[in-house]
Write a protein that holds these residues in place. Structure first.
Motif, PDB file in Angstrom:
ATOM      1  N   ARG A  23       1.135  -1.157   0.166  1.00  0.00           N
ATOM      2  CA  ARG A  23       0.192  -0.194  -0.164  1.00  0.00           C
ATOM      3  C   ARG A  23       0.981   1.111   0.098  1.00  0.00           C
ATOM      4  O   ARG A  23       0.238   2.238  -0.588  1.00  0.00           O
ATOM      5  N   SER A  24       2.131   1.113   0.853  1.00  0.00           N
ATOM      6  CA  SER A  24       2.939   2.109   1.342  1.00  0.00           C
ATOM      7  C   SER A  24       3.703   2.746  -0.542  1.00  0.00           C
ATOM      8  O   SER A  24       3.821   4.422  -0.999  1.00  0.00           O
ATOM      9  N   ILE A  25       3.685   1.460  -1.337  1.00  0.00           N
ATOM     10  CA  ILE A  25       4.868   1.497  -2.802  1.00  0.00           C
ATOM     11  C   ILE A  25       3.786   2.077  -3.656  1.00  0.00           C
ATOM     12  O   ILE A  25       3.843   3.415  -3.859  1.00  0.00           O
ATOM     13  N   ASN A  26       2.588   2.189  -3.570  1.00  0.00           N
ATOM     14  CA  ASN A  26       1.127   1.808  -4.172  1.00  0.00           C
ATOM     15  C   ASN A  26       1.513   3.685  -4.248  1.00  0.00           C
ATOM     16  O   ASN A  26       0.950   4.356  -5.167  1.00  0.00           O
ATOM     17  N   ASP A  27       1.168   4.272  -2.288  1.00  0.00           N
ATOM     18  CA  ASP A  27       0.537   5.341  -2.903  1.00  0.00           C
ATOM     19  C   ASP A  27       1.394   6.549  -2.975  1.00  0.00           C
ATOM     20  O   ASP A  27       1.292   6.998  -3.947  1.00  0.00           O
TER      21      ASP A  27
ATOM     22  N   SER B 203       6.258 -10.551  -7.989  1.00  0.00           N
ATOM     23  CA  SER B 203       5.221 -11.031  -8.677  1.00  0.00           C
ATOM     24  C   SER B 203       4.536  -9.931  -8.106  1.00  0.00           C
ATOM     25  O   SER B 203       3.839  -9.252  -9.233  1.00  0.00           O
ATOM     26  N   ILE B 204       3.467  -9.846  -7.358  1.00  0.00           N
ATOM     27  CA  ILE B 204       2.794  -8.395  -6.604  1.00  0.00           C
ATOM     28  C   ILE B 204       3.426  -7.138  -7.064  1.00  0.00           C
ATOM     29  O   ILE B 204       2.972  -6.589  -7.956  1.00  0.00           O
ATOM     30  N   LEU B 205       4.252  -6.724  -7.009  1.00  0.00           N
ATOM     31  CA  LEU B 205       5.673  -6.021  -6.882  1.00  0.00           C
ATOM     32  C   LEU B 205       5.532  -5.565  -8.637  1.00  0.00           C
ATOM     33  O   LEU B 205       5.128  -4.333  -9.374  1.00  0.00           O
TER      34      LEU B 205
END
Length: 298
Positions: free
Chosen positions: A107-111, A146-148
């Motif tokens: 979540r932090s990365i996506n934000d 994989s998600i990243l």
């Protein structure tokens, strides 16, 4: 012979500029992985500061002190301090990265990616091993990676993973490019090598480069490609028509202003392993018996 050409291989820069590209940088501690990762984003940056750096080793202040040249493309706010044991409540909220659970990490990365107004964004995870260990994720589990990678594909974001192991890993099959750094001692000198082991979507023009880390910069050395020597049979000049005898190598004749001067003694110092080039020079002088050449092998 080598020449300093640029900081990182052009093949990598060209692919990262397009966005949604992933690179796995691996090597032993001290091999230059962090410097390479930062040099790569420096190469694709236009001053937009579209870089997000997750550090599990040093604080944001320390990183900028070590690499002051990265400041124009990396905002201090986007240096996320992932040193779990060093986080404290008195630090500014923007400098603290809390990642005790995987969903919070993602979540932090996506934000941070969504907050960037320009693309492509580049995320550097340094190092992946330490972050997974602190989140109690087995190193062999590639779910997080994989998600990243999927997040990067959907948001036109580059993902650069830095890891400590040099051997083959499952992540090598998932990322678009694999770069391995190596260091060793050759004749009492430190030699550093960069190996391009994989480059999806691009051509590996050179499989490895020598490089240096002088003054905190990653600089590769490119070999000088000399033109192929063309052999031409020597022209037998009649006596009195020319002062020179052709070496049978046009490039060498030009350097000698016409060839070997008649009735002279010439000392040519050559290296081992030059092959037929030595025969091409010695044969005309042996046949004509007018000019003499002495060869000294180094």
């Amino acid at each position: 012979m080598l020449s300093v050409e640029r900081n990182v291989p052009a093949e990598l820069i060209g692919l990262l500029e397009k966005g949604r590209y992933s690179v796995h940088i691996k090597g032993a501690p001290g091999s230059g992985k962090t410097t390479l990762a930062l040099e790569m984003v420096k190469g694709i940056s236009t001053g937009d500061k579209t870089v997000i750096y997750l550090s599990s080793r040093v604080s944001p202040d320390r990183l900028l002190d070590q690499f002051p040249w990265i400041g124009e493309c990396l905002n201090e706010r986007n240096i996320l301090d992932a040193r779990r044991s060093y986080l404290s409540s008195d630090l500014p909220r923007s400098a603290i990265f809390e990642y005790t659970e995987q969903p919070e990490f993602l979540r932090s990365i996506n934000d941070r990616i969504q907050q960037s107004e320009k693309r492509p964004v580049t995320v550097i995870i340094d190092s992946l091993d330490a972050i997974k260990t602190n989140m109690n994720i087995p190193l062999g589990d590639t779910t997080l990676e994989s998600i990243l990678l999927e997040l990067g594909a959907k948001t036109n974001t580059n993902m650069i993973f830095v890891s400590e192991a040099s051997e083959n890993q499952r992540l090598d099959y998932l990322t678009d490019a694999v770069v391995r750094l190596e260091r060793g001692i050759v004749k009492d000198r430190l030699v550093r090598k960069l190996y391009l082991e994989k480059l999806r979507g691009g051509e590996i023009k050179q499989p490895f480069y020598l490089f240096s880390l002088k003054n905190g910069r990653f600089t590769i050395f490119e070999p000088i490609n000399f033109p192929h020597i063309k052999y031409a049979p020597p022209k037998l000049e009649k006596s009195g028509e020319s002062m020179f005898i052709s070496t049978s190598i046009q490039e060498l004749d030009k350097i000698l202003n016409g060839g070997l001067r008649k009735s002279t003694l010439n000392l040519l110092e050559v290296a081992k392993g030059i092959g037929l080039s030595l025969i091409h020079i010695s044969e005309p002088t042996r046949l004509l018996s007018i000019s003499y050449a002495v060869f000294c092998l180094k």
